[in-house]
Scaffold this motif. Structure first.
Motif, PDB file in Angstrom:
ATOM      1  N   LEU A  26       9.778  -0.325  11.493  1.00 56.95           N
ATOM      2  CA  LEU A  26       9.802   0.799  10.568  1.00 56.95           C
ATOM      3  C   LEU A  26       8.408   1.093  10.027  1.00 56.95           C
ATOM      4  O   LEU A  26       7.571   0.197   9.899  1.00 56.95           O
ATOM      5  N   ASP A  27       8.179   2.341   9.679  1.00 53.61           N
ATOM      6  CA  ASP A  27       6.998   2.687   8.906  1.00 53.61           C
ATOM      7  C   ASP A  27       7.155   2.071   7.520  1.00 53.61           C
ATOM      8  O   ASP A  27       8.247   2.096   6.939  1.00 53.61           O
ATOM      9  N   PRO A  28       6.090   1.477   6.953  1.00 56.40           N
ATOM     10  CA  PRO A  28       6.201   0.885   5.616  1.00 56.40           C
ATOM     11  C   PRO A  28       6.718   1.848   4.554  1.00 56.40           C
ATOM     12  O   PRO A  28       7.286   1.421   3.547  1.00 56.40           O
ATOM     13  N   VAL A  29       6.529   3.137   4.773  1.00 60.45           N
ATOM     14  CA  VAL A  29       7.011   4.132   3.811  1.00 60.45           C
ATOM     15  C   VAL A  29       8.524   4.043   3.639  1.00 60.45           C
ATOM     16  O   VAL A  29       9.051   4.321   2.553  1.00 60.45           O
ATOM     17  N   ALA A  30       9.236   3.613   4.680  1.00 58.65           N
ATOM     18  CA  ALA A  30      10.689   3.487   4.566  1.00 58.65           C
ATOM     19  C   ALA A  30      11.065   2.478   3.490  1.00 58.65           C
ATOM     20  O   ALA A  30      12.009   2.679   2.715  1.00 58.65           O
ATOM     21  N   VAL A  31      10.321   1.385   3.425  1.00 58.60           N
ATOM     22  CA  VAL A  31      10.579   0.374   2.402  1.00 58.60           C
ATOM     23  C   VAL A  31      10.088   0.866   1.046  1.00 58.60           C
ATOM     24  O   VAL A  31      10.737   0.632   0.015  1.00 58.60           O
ATOM     25  N   ALA A  32       8.962   1.556   1.028  1.00 58.22           N
ATOM     26  CA  ALA A  32       8.449   2.123  -0.226  1.00 58.22           C
ATOM     27  C   ALA A  32       9.473   3.058  -0.853  1.00 58.22           C
ATOM     28  O   ALA A  32       9.655   3.068  -2.080  1.00 58.22           O
ATOM     29  N   ARG A  33      10.153   3.848  -0.030  1.00 58.28           N
ATOM     30  CA  ARG A  33      11.187   4.744  -0.563  1.00 58.28           C
ATOM     31  C   ARG A  33      12.323   3.960  -1.201  1.00 58.28           C
ATOM     32  O   ARG A  33      12.892   4.373  -2.217  1.00 58.28           O
ATOM     33  N   ALA A  34      12.662   2.815  -0.594  1.00 61.20           N
ATOM     34  CA  ALA A  34      13.713   1.970  -1.162  1.00 61.20           C
ATOM     35  C   ALA A  34      13.288   1.409  -2.514  1.00 61.20           C
ATOM     36  O   ALA A  34      14.086   1.344  -3.460  1.00 61.20           O
ATOM     37  N   LEU A  53       0.835  -1.204   0.000  1.00 63.82           N
ATOM     38  CA  LEU A  53       0.000   0.000   0.000  1.00 63.82           C
ATOM     39  C   LEU A  53       0.865   1.248   0.000  1.00 63.82           C
ATOM     40  O   LEU A  53       0.634   2.183  -0.782  1.00 63.82           O
ATOM     41  N   ALA A  54       1.859   1.296   0.875  1.00 62.32           N
ATOM     42  CA  ALA A  54       2.739   2.464   0.954  1.00 62.32           C
ATOM     43  C   ALA A  54       3.485   2.682  -0.354  1.00 62.32           C
ATOM     44  O   ALA A  54       3.678   3.817  -0.798  1.00 62.32           O
ATOM     45  N   THR A  55       3.902   1.587  -0.986  1.00 59.09           N
ATOM     46  CA  THR A  55       4.609   1.693  -2.258  1.00 59.09           C
ATOM     47  C   THR A  55       3.701   2.248  -3.343  1.00 59.09           C
ATOM     48  O   THR A  55       4.101   3.134  -4.114  1.00 59.09           O
ATOM     49  N   ALA A  56       2.477   1.742  -3.421  1.00 58.51           N
ATOM     50  CA  ALA A  56       1.534   2.234  -4.424  1.00 58.51           C
ATOM     51  C   ALA A  56       1.265   3.723  -4.236  1.00 58.51           C
ATOM     52  O   ALA A  56       1.232   4.492  -5.213  1.00 58.51           O
ATOM     53  N   GLU A  57       1.084   4.144  -3.003  1.00 53.25           N
ATOM     54  CA  GLU A  57       0.823   5.565  -2.736  1.00 53.25           C
ATOM     55  C   GLU A  57       2.007   6.426  -3.158  1.00 53.25           C
ATOM     56  O   GLU A  57       1.836   7.488  -3.785  1.00 53.25           O
ATOM     57  N   LEU A  58       3.218   5.995  -2.825  1.00 47.95           N
ATOM     58  CA  LEU A  58       4.398   6.794  -3.143  1.00 47.95           C
ATOM     59  C   LEU A  58       4.648   6.832  -4.649  1.00 47.95           C
ATOM     60  O   LEU A  58       5.011   7.872  -5.205  1.00 47.95           O
ATOM     61  N   LEU A  59       4.437   5.713  -5.321  1.00 50.19           N
ATOM     62  CA  LEU A  59       4.585   5.686  -6.774  1.00 50.19           C
ATOM     63  C   LEU A  59       3.606   6.655  -7.434  1.00 50.19           C
ATOM     64  O   LEU A  59       3.968   7.379  -8.372  1.00 50.19           O
ATOM     65  N   ALA A  60       2.372   6.662  -6.951  1.00 54.92           N
ATOM     66  CA  ALA A  60       1.370   7.571  -7.506  1.00 54.92           C
ATOM     67  C   ALA A  60       1.771   9.020  -7.279  1.00 54.92           C
ATOM     68  O   ALA A  60       1.623   9.871  -8.173  1.00 54.92           O
ATOM     69  N   GLN A  61       2.300   9.321  -6.089  1.00 56.09           N
ATOM     70  CA  GLN A  61       2.755  10.681  -5.800  1.00 56.09           C
ATOM     71  C   GLN A  61       3.863  11.120  -6.749  1.00 56.09           C
ATOM     72  O   GLN A  61       3.996  12.300  -7.067  1.00 56.09           O
ATOM     73  N   ARG A  62       4.652  10.159  -7.224  1.00 54.88           N
ATOM     74  CA  ARG A  62       5.775  10.473  -8.111  1.00 54.88           C
ATOM     75  C   ARG A  62       5.420  10.336  -9.579  1.00 54.88           C
ATOM     76  O   ARG A  62       6.290  10.324 -10.441  1.00 54.88           O
TER      77      ARG A  62
END
Length: 248
Positions: free
Chosen positions: A216-224, A23-32
């Motif tokens: 860790l917050d899942p966002v940390a892995v999403a950033r990776a 979920l965190a990865t999908a959100e961050l990808l969409a933001q970018r």
């Protein structure tokens, strides 16, 4: 820092997108600026997230998938190509954990981990690699685990499936030196996710305590994940390990 334009308009499929790292990865990808395909078994969750992302201006779609079923994964890839014209990256993130000492293990739990954690990756590769070959480019990111680096009691079979996935990814890397397919494996340590929800009560309490204490917050892995995907086509981030500073 990140390259704000690197993911703009790229189509990226994320399995296990209904919660946690996916979920965190999908959100961050969409933001970018990426076009995001959210794939998971829990249709209601991914549909709701896709709607939120679209309301924010992203191109996002939700596709129900069971990664343990090869036909389901093939349908996911086919529908993604129909919707967006191709796939630039496939993030194989769906996973399950059923922890127990080997002497207390349950064959059904072992099979579930093999089916999702290993066969799920293989089904994804079978479906998406022909697309990458036709396009002349593509990137596979597999979320594995530090459980395969440090083997702990009760995690033997889970770690085995993650190490098998790691081996598959290294084989794919060795077979892909013609520059068409890039590979990345990401090994998270303790992350605050729902991974423990399907465990027995004792294991669940132990894992969740660690998550609450220093996960860790899942966002940390999403950033990776995004970091690996944002690299130029001639750069491959083969392996990343990301864990809490205080995790042993």
């Amino acid at each position: 820092m990140h390259d704000g334009a690197a993911l703009q308009g790229k189509t990226i499929v994320v399995t296990g997108a209904s919660s946690g790292i996916g979920l965190a990865t999908a959100e961050l990808l969409a933001q970018r600026g990426a076009n995001v395909v959210l794939a998971a078994r829990r249709t209601d969750r991914i549909a709701a997230l896709a709607s939120v992302l679209r309301d924010g201006g992203a191109r996002a779609t939700a596709i129900t998938v069971d990664v343990s079923d090869a036909d389901s994964v093939q349908a996911l890839v086919d529908e993604s190509v129909r919707s967006f014209g191709g796939i630039d990256a496939f993030v194989s993130n769906a996973g399950v954990a059923r922890l127990a000492r080997l002497e207390d293990g349950d064959a059904a739990d072992w099979n579930a981990m093999v089916d999702v954690n290993l066969r799920g990756l293989l089904h994804g590769l079978t479906a998406v690699l022909p697309v990458f070959r036709r396009q002349g480019h593509g990137h596979v990111v597999a979320v594995v685990s530090t459980s395969g680096i440090k083997i702990s009691p009760t995690m033997g079979v889970y770690a085995a499936t993650k190490n098998a996935a790691r081996t598959v990814m290294e084989a794919l890397r060795a077979e892909s030196t013609d520059g068409v397919v890039r590979t990345t494996e990401i090994s998270p340590g303790f992350v605050r996710t729902e991974l423990a929800d399907g465990m027995d009560e004792v294991s669940r309490e132990q894992i969740q305590a660690g998550m609450r204490a220093f996960g860790l917050d899942p966002v940390a892995v999403a950033r990776a994940v995004c970091f690996a995907l944002e690299q130029p086509h001639d750069v491959e981030i083969g392996s990343l390990t990301i864990r809490p500073t205080i995790q042993d």
